[in-house]
Design a protein around this motif. Structure first.
Motif, PDB file in Angstrom:
ATOM      1  N   LEU A 113       0.805  -1.221   0.000  1.00  0.00           N
ATOM      2  CA  LEU A 113       0.000   0.000   0.000  1.00  0.00           C
ATOM      3  C   LEU A 113       0.837   1.270   0.000  1.00  0.00           C
ATOM      4  O   LEU A 113       0.287   2.371  -0.120  1.00  0.00           O
ATOM      5  N   LEU A 114       2.167   1.155   0.122  1.00  0.00           N
ATOM      6  CA  LEU A 114       3.014   2.337  -0.029  1.00  0.00           C
ATOM      7  C   LEU A 114       2.976   2.867  -1.461  1.00  0.00           C
ATOM      8  O   LEU A 114       3.288   4.034  -1.704  1.00  0.00           O
ATOM      9  N   ASP A 115       2.621   2.012  -2.407  1.00  0.00           N
ATOM     10  CA  ASP A 115       2.388   2.448  -3.787  1.00  0.00           C
ATOM     11  C   ASP A 115       1.125   1.735  -4.262  1.00  0.00           C
ATOM     12  O   ASP A 115       1.182   0.791  -5.041  1.00  0.00           O
ATOM     13  N   TRP A 116      -0.003   2.172  -3.741  1.00  0.00           N
ATOM     14  CA  TRP A 116      -1.261   1.501  -4.052  1.00  0.00           C
ATOM     15  C   TRP A 116      -1.580   1.574  -5.539  1.00  0.00           C
ATOM     16  O   TRP A 116      -2.137   0.637  -6.115  1.00  0.00           O
ATOM     17  N   ALA A 117      -1.224   2.670  -6.202  1.00  0.00           N
ATOM     18  CA  ALA A 117      -1.512   2.783  -7.636  1.00  0.00           C
ATOM     19  C   ALA A 117      -0.835   1.652  -8.411  1.00  0.00           C
ATOM     20  O   ALA A 117      -1.431   1.053  -9.316  1.00  0.00           O
ATOM     21  N   ARG A 118       0.415   1.345  -8.075  1.00  0.00           N
ATOM     22  CA  ARG A 118       1.140   0.262  -8.749  1.00  0.00           C
ATOM     23  C   ARG A 118       0.520  -1.101  -8.397  1.00  0.00           C
ATOM     24  O   ARG A 118       0.316  -1.949  -9.259  1.00  0.00           O
ATOM     25  N   THR A 119       0.231  -1.299  -7.130  1.00  0.00           N
ATOM     26  CA  THR A 119      -0.361  -2.565  -6.707  1.00  0.00           C
ATOM     27  C   THR A 119      -1.723  -2.771  -7.354  1.00  0.00           C
ATOM     28  O   THR A 119      -2.067  -3.883  -7.756  1.00  0.00           O
ATOM     29  N   ARG A 120      -2.494  -1.706  -7.474  1.00  0.00           N
ATOM     30  CA  ARG A 120      -3.804  -1.825  -8.133  1.00  0.00           C
ATOM     31  C   ARG A 120      -3.648  -2.226  -9.593  1.00  0.00           C
ATOM     32  O   ARG A 120      -4.440  -3.036 -10.111  1.00  0.00           O
ATOM     33  N   GLN A 121      -2.635  -1.685 -10.265  1.00  0.00           N
ATOM     34  CA  GLN A 121      -2.388  -2.111 -11.645  1.00  0.00           C
ATOM     35  C   GLN A 121      -2.118  -3.613 -11.727  1.00  0.00           C
ATOM     36  O   GLN A 121      -2.590  -4.293 -12.640  1.00  0.00           O
ATOM     37  N   ILE A 122      -1.344  -4.124 -10.773  1.00  0.00           N
ATOM     38  CA  ILE A 122      -1.029  -5.557 -10.763  1.00  0.00           C
ATOM     39  C   ILE A 122      -2.305  -6.378 -10.599  1.00  0.00           C
ATOM     40  O   ILE A 122      -2.512  -7.384 -11.295  1.00  0.00           O
ATOM     41  N   ILE A 123      -3.174  -5.939  -9.686  1.00  0.00           N
ATOM     42  CA  ILE A 123      -4.441  -6.642  -9.479  1.00  0.00           C
ATOM     43  C   ILE A 123      -5.284  -6.620 -10.751  1.00  0.00           C
ATOM     44  O   ILE A 123      -5.814  -7.652 -11.186  1.00  0.00           O
ATOM     45  N   GLU A 124      -5.407  -5.460 -11.349  1.00  0.00           N
ATOM     46  CA  GLU A 124      -6.242  -5.319 -12.542  1.00  0.00           C
ATOM     47  C   GLU A 124      -5.695  -6.115 -13.721  1.00  0.00           C
ATOM     48  O   GLU A 124      -6.445  -6.778 -14.450  1.00  0.00           O
ATOM     49  N   LYS A 125      -4.376  -6.061 -13.924  1.00  0.00           N
ATOM     50  CA  LYS A 125      -3.773  -6.817 -15.013  1.00  0.00           C
ATOM     51  C   LYS A 125      -3.952  -8.321 -14.791  1.00  0.00           C
ATOM     52  O   LYS A 125      -4.196  -9.083 -15.746  1.00  0.00           O
ATOM     53  N   SER A 126      -3.839  -8.753 -13.547  1.00  0.00           N
ATOM     54  CA  SER A 126      -4.002 -10.175 -13.236  1.00  0.00           C
ATOM     55  C   SER A 126      -5.430 -10.623 -13.501  1.00  0.00           C
ATOM     56  O   SER A 126      -5.666 -11.711 -14.053  1.00  0.00           O
ATOM     57  N   HIS A 127      -6.393  -9.800 -13.114  1.00  0.00           N
ATOM     58  CA  HIS A 127      -7.790 -10.183 -13.295  1.00  0.00           C
ATOM     59  C   HIS A 127      -8.184 -10.222 -14.759  1.00  0.00           C
ATOM     60  O   HIS A 127      -9.042 -11.036 -15.145  1.00  0.00           O
ATOM     61  N   ARG A 128      -7.570  -9.387 -15.564  1.00  0.00           N
ATOM     62  CA  ARG A 128      -7.859  -9.466 -17.000  1.00  0.00           C
ATOM     63  C   ARG A 128      -7.394 -10.794 -17.580  1.00  0.00           C
ATOM     64  O   ARG A 128      -7.924 -11.243 -18.598  1.00  0.00           O
ATOM     65  N   ARG A 129      -6.411 -11.424 -16.916  1.00  0.00           N
ATOM     66  CA  ARG A 129      -5.941 -12.743 -17.345  1.00  0.00           C
ATOM     67  C   ARG A 129      -6.569 -13.867 -16.528  1.00  0.00           C
ATOM     68  O   ARG A 129      -6.141 -14.997 -16.593  1.00  0.00           O
ATOM     69  N   ARG A 130      -7.594 -13.538 -15.748  1.00  0.00           N
ATOM     70  CA  ARG A 130      -8.320 -14.516 -14.925  1.00  0.00           C
ATOM     71  C   ARG A 130      -7.378 -15.249 -13.970  1.00  0.00           C
ATOM     72  O   ARG A 130      -7.253 -16.478 -13.984  1.00  0.00           O
ATOM     73  N   ILE A 131      -6.723 -14.468 -13.130  1.00  0.00           N
ATOM     74  CA  ILE A 131      -5.787 -14.985 -12.122  1.00  0.00           C
ATOM     75  C   ILE A 131      -6.261 -14.514 -10.750  1.00  0.00           C
ATOM     76  O   ILE A 131      -6.530 -13.323 -10.550  1.00  0.00           O
ATOM     77  N   PHE A 132      -6.358 -15.433  -9.810  1.00  0.00           N
ATOM     78  CA  PHE A 132      -6.731 -15.133  -8.431  1.00  0.00           C
ATOM     79  C   PHE A 132      -5.663 -14.244  -7.804  1.00  0.00           C
ATOM     80  O   PHE A 132      -4.464 -14.493  -7.952  1.00  0.00           O
ATOM     81  N   THR A 133      -6.090 -13.204  -7.071  1.00  0.00           N
ATOM     82  CA  THR A 133      -5.130 -12.286  -6.466  1.00  0.00           C
ATOM     83  C   THR A 133      -5.286 -12.252  -4.949  1.00  0.00           C
ATOM     84  O   THR A 133      -6.391 -12.182  -4.417  1.00  0.00           O
ATOM     85  N   LEU A 134      -4.153 -12.290  -4.274  1.00  0.00           N
ATOM     86  CA  LEU A 134      -4.061 -12.167  -2.822  1.00  0.00           C
ATOM     87  C   LEU A 134      -3.048 -11.079  -2.512  1.00  0.00           C
ATOM     88  O   LEU A 134      -1.971 -11.051  -3.109  1.00  0.00           O
ATOM     89  N   MET A 135      -3.388 -10.189  -1.591  1.00  0.00           N
ATOM     90  CA  MET A 135      -2.460  -9.136  -1.165  1.00  0.00           C
ATOM     91  C   MET A 135      -2.325  -9.172   0.346  1.00  0.00           C
ATOM     92  O   MET A 135      -3.320  -9.323   1.063  1.00  0.00           O
ATOM     93  N   SER A 136      -1.100  -9.030   0.850  1.00  0.00           N
ATOM     94  CA  SER A 136      -0.856  -8.969   2.286  1.00  0.00           C
ATOM     95  C   SER A 136      -0.389  -7.569   2.651  1.00  0.00           C
ATOM     96  O   SER A 136       0.480  -6.995   1.988  1.00  0.00           O
ATOM     97  N   THR A 137      -0.969  -7.010   3.709  1.00  0.00           N
ATOM     98  CA  THR A 137      -0.649  -5.650   4.131  1.00  0.00           C
ATOM     99  C   THR A 137      -0.604  -5.567   5.650  1.00  0.00           C
ATOM    100  O   THR A 137      -1.293  -6.328   6.347  1.00  0.00           O
ATOM    101  N   ASN A 138       0.195  -4.642   6.184  1.00  0.00           N
ATOM    102  CA  ASN A 138       0.212  -4.443   7.631  1.00  0.00           C
ATOM    103  C   ASN A 138      -0.935  -3.540   8.102  1.00  0.00           C
ATOM    104  O   ASN A 138      -1.085  -3.316   9.308  1.00  0.00           O
TER     105      ASN A 138
END
Length: 390
Positions: A113-138
């Motif tokens: 979440l220190l760079d949420w914009a970048r992490t969100r891109q990763i989630i969105e790109k993964s979902h376009r390829r139908r890939i389950f996404t898990l994120m861990s945050t403090n």
């Protein structure tokens, strides 16, 4: 050998089951079967592809957890070897391997979440390829807008790493963090899930140690009230170091003792599944042979090689031979795989901690001088713009 050699029943369905049912395809199933057969044969060259990706968006973090590799090996990655993951690099990985991946697990040695914009891109790109996404945050950086966007992003599973209910117990391990911020961040995810009627799974990860073990009952009650799954997990990273074990492990000697190994012991008797099932991509674009030794087991750059070339890189093939029954070619094995104490090797050297295997200074040996985040290789660095990723 058990079907998955996986010892976390709480996540077995929530992560692995859901990723298969929600994002499976004939192509993925066939590839995974071929990969599993190679794992069971302990083949060093694998003709299929990995089906799980562990991805680190960035190397920066706002906390200084004392057993994190960022603290243990402060010289491992800095400058250009730290940084943030290139989205162009991730696009290339998805182009080659996206059709085979069931999961993309988004975490590493940094806080996503220190760079949420970048992490969100990763989630969105993964979902376009139908890939389950898990994120861990403090969870210490979860403001209302971030909570809203995380839940709305399509993320399938969020892990909230909060290891205490009071500031005293929490900061014993989550050095530099506020328990109030962390608990509030987790509650914001819960509130947004209800408001948006989202299917996101919220998991509370509670690392158990000597100083918070008495809070487990209350934490379980709070999780029930919030309607989320709580996973109590052992604190690791102290294998063979009795002074660390004495400092961190619960006093009763039976509760959450997975971080305790005596010389010669191994944690699991089955082969390392990271070498067959997964790719571990660090934020600098380099691959690591496993998630446990993420900082000190890098071996190749995705900028210079294809996914398939990296997956069967000579050092990876040689590491796989450590688990082959019967003779293997003579020669050196890569460290720290050569001395790995986590999985049942058939070859290589004696079981060692990663400091000894890599010929690095050990952690402090005297409790009299041991302060978790401010001693020898655990020295806490002053916050700078680079270290917090601003």
């Amino acid at each position: 050998m058990r079907i998955l050699n996986y010892r976390n029943p709480g996540r077995l369905w929530r992560v692995y089951g859901r990723s298969v049912l929600r994002y499976g395809s004939p192509k993925k199933f066939l590839n995974a079967i071929r990969t599993e057969l190679a794992y069971r044969r302990r083949a060093d060259y694998v003709r299929s592809m990995p089906y799980v990706l562990f991805l680190e968006p960035l190397y920066y973090c706002n906390l200084d957890c004392p057993l994190c590799d960022r603290q243990i090996f402060p010289d491992a990655r800095h400058g250009a070897d730290a940084g943030k993951l290139s989205m162009e690099l991730y696009d290339g990985l998805l182009e080659e391997a996206g059709d085979y991946l069931f999961q993309c697990q988004i975490y590493g040695q940094g806080e996503p979440l220190l760079d949420w914009a970048r992490t969100r891109q990763i989630i969105e790109k993964s979902h376009r390829r139908r890939i389950f996404t898990l994120m861990s945050t403090n969870c210490t950086l979860v403001k209302p807008r971030i909570a809203e966007e995380v839940v709305a992003s399509g993320l399938d599973h969020v892990v909230c790493a909060v290891d205490g209910l009071t500031q005293e117990t929490y900061e014993r391990y989550r050095t530099g963090g506020s328990v109030d911020d962390a608990l509030l961040g987790m509650r914001r995810f819960v509130d947004e899930k209800r408001r948006q009627r989202s299917r996101i799974e919220i998991e509370w990860q509670f690392l158990v140690h000597r100083y918070n073990v008495h809070e487990m009952g209350l934490a379980r009650s709070i999780a029930d009230d919030l309607g989320i799954f709580i996973r109590f997990a052992p604190l690791r990273g102290m294998e063979f170091h009795t002074h660390l074990q004495d400092y961190w492990l619960p006093e009763d000697g039976t509760t959450f003792q997975d971080g305790k190994l005596d010389i010669g012991q191994i944690n699991s008797r089955y082969p390392c599944y990271f070498l067959w099932r997964s790719l571990v991509l660090n934020s600098n674009g380099k691959m690591a042979r496993c998630l446990i030794y993420q900082n000190v087991a890098e071996y190749a750059s995705l900028e210079e090689m294809s996914v398939r070339e990296i997956y069967n890189h000579p050092s990876v093939r040689r590491a796989r031979q450590l688990f082959r029954k019967g003779p293997v070619p003579e020669g050196d094995f890569p460290s720290p795989c050569n001395n790995c104490s986590f999985y049942g090797r058939e070859h290589g050297g004696p079981n060692m901690d990663k400091h000894s295997s890599l010929h690095r200074p050990p952690p402090p040996t005297s409790l009299g001088t041991f302060v978790p985040s401010d001693a020898l290789s655990y020295r806490r660095k002053p916050k700078t713009q680079e270290t917090v990723g601003v």
